[in-house]
Design a protein around this motif. Structure first.
Motif, short mmCIF file in Angstrom:
data_model
loop_
_atom_site.label_atom_id
_atom_site.label_comp_id
_atom_site.label_asym_id
_atom_site.label_seq_id
_atom_site.Cartn_x
_atom_site.Cartn_y
_atom_site.Cartn_z
N PRO A 115 -4.73 -10.20 7.33
CA PRO A 115 -3.23 -9.46 7.45
C PRO A 115 -2.41 -10.63 8.22
CG PRO A 115 -4.80 -8.50 9.20
CD PRO A 115 -5.42 -9.42 8.28
N GLU A 116 -0.95 -10.44 7.85
CA GLU A 116 -0.04 -11.21 8.24
C GLU A 116 -0.09 -11.57 9.81
OE1 GLU A 116 0.22 -8.40 6.52
OE2 GLU A 116 1.56 -8.83 4.68
N GLY A 117 0.06 -13.01 9.99
CA GLY A 117 -0.05 -13.11 11.52
C GLY A 117 -1.40 -13.89 11.98
N LEU A 118 -2.22 -14.21 11.04
CA LEU A 118 -3.27 -14.74 11.50
C LEU A 118 -3.49 -16.23 11.18
CD1 LEU A 118 -4.08 -11.74 11.47
CD2 LEU A 118 -6.66 -12.44 11.43
N ALA A 119 -4.28 -17.08 11.63
CA ALA A 119 -4.64 -18.38 11.20
C ALA A 119 -5.52 -18.41 10.37
CB ALA A 119 -4.78 -19.43 12.27
N HIS A 120 -5.64 -18.98 9.47
CA HIS A 120 -6.92 -19.19 8.45
C HIS A 120 -7.24 -20.60 7.94
CE1 HIS A 120 -8.30 -18.83 3.94
NE2 HIS A 120 -9.05 -18.14 4.70
#
Length: 186
Positions: A115-120
C-alpha cells in the motif's frame, strides 16, 4: 477465486498467488485483472504506471518511497528471484517501523501488494532478475526518498549469505536516511 490472498504482519500488505494453469506445454495465468484484484483483496485501485527492471545478482534496490504522491505497488518477478522487503513508514500506523520480506520468483509467481506509504526494496538472489511493478501514482523524482537498507533500528534480515560479495547499491541508497531521520523530516 483467481488469487489466493494471504495477509502479512504489516497492515495492508498482501501476498497474492495467482491461479496458474500448466501442462507439458508450459503455463498460463492472468497476472492482473482489475475486477479479480478488487474481488480478492477488497481494494479498488487504479494503476497508472508499469515499471520493469533487470538487475544482476547482488543488486539491492531500495528502500524507496515518495514523500508526496505515495505509490501503491503490485510487484512480481518474471525471471530469476529476489528477496523483496517493505518497511511501514506511515506515521500513526500500528505497524510503523516494522518490516516484512519474502522471496518473489519466476518459479513461485507470487505477487506482493504494497500500500501507499511504505518503503520498498529488493535484493537479487539469482544470477539476474526481471522485476515488474504496477503503481497507483506517477513517479515524481522531486519527492523520491530512500530509507537506509540496513538501518539497525529496522533490522531487515536480508539473505546476504546467498551473495558472493557485499550488495551492489546506487549512491542514493548507500547514503539514505535511517527511520529516525525520516521521522524527523516529516
Amino acid at each position: 477465486m483467481p488469487y489466493q490472498v494471504t495477509p502479512t504482519p504489516i497492515e495492508g500488505v498482501l501476498i497474492l498467488e495467482p491461479k496458474v494453469f500448466g501442462d507439458a506445454r508450459g503455463f498460463f495465468f492472468e497476472s492482473f485483472n482489475a475486477r479479480d484484484f478488487e474481488q480478492a483483496t477488497g481494494l479498488q485501485r487504479s494503476f497508472v504506471q508499469d515499471n520493469h527492471s533487470k538487475s544482476a545478482k547482488g543488486v539491492l534496490r531500495g528502500m524507496h518511497y515518495q514523500a508526496q504522491n505515495p505509490q501503491g505497488k503490485l510487484v512480481r518477478v518474471t525471471q530469476g528471484a529476489v528477496f523483496d522487503a517493505v518497511v511501514d513508514i506511515r506515521p500513526g500506523s500500528k505497524t510503523y517501523g516494522q518490516w516484512f520480506g519474502l522471496e518473489l520468483s519466476a518459479d513461485n509467481k507470487k505477487q506482493l501488494w504494497i500500500p501507499e506509504g511504505l518503503a520498498h526494496g529488493f535484493l537479487v538472489t539469482s544470477d539476474s532478475a526481471e522485476f515488474l511493478y504496477k503503481t497507483t501514482d506517477y513517479y515524481n523524482p522531486v519527492f523520491e526518498r530512500s530509507l537506509l537498507w540496513n538501518d539497525p533500528d529496522v533490522g531487515i534480515d536480508w539473505p546476504l549469505h546467498l551473495l558472493d560479495a557485499a550488495p551492489l547499491l546506487a549512491a542514493k541508497d548507500a547514503s539514505a536516511l535511517t527511520l529516525a531521520q525520516t521521522a524527523e523530516q516529516a
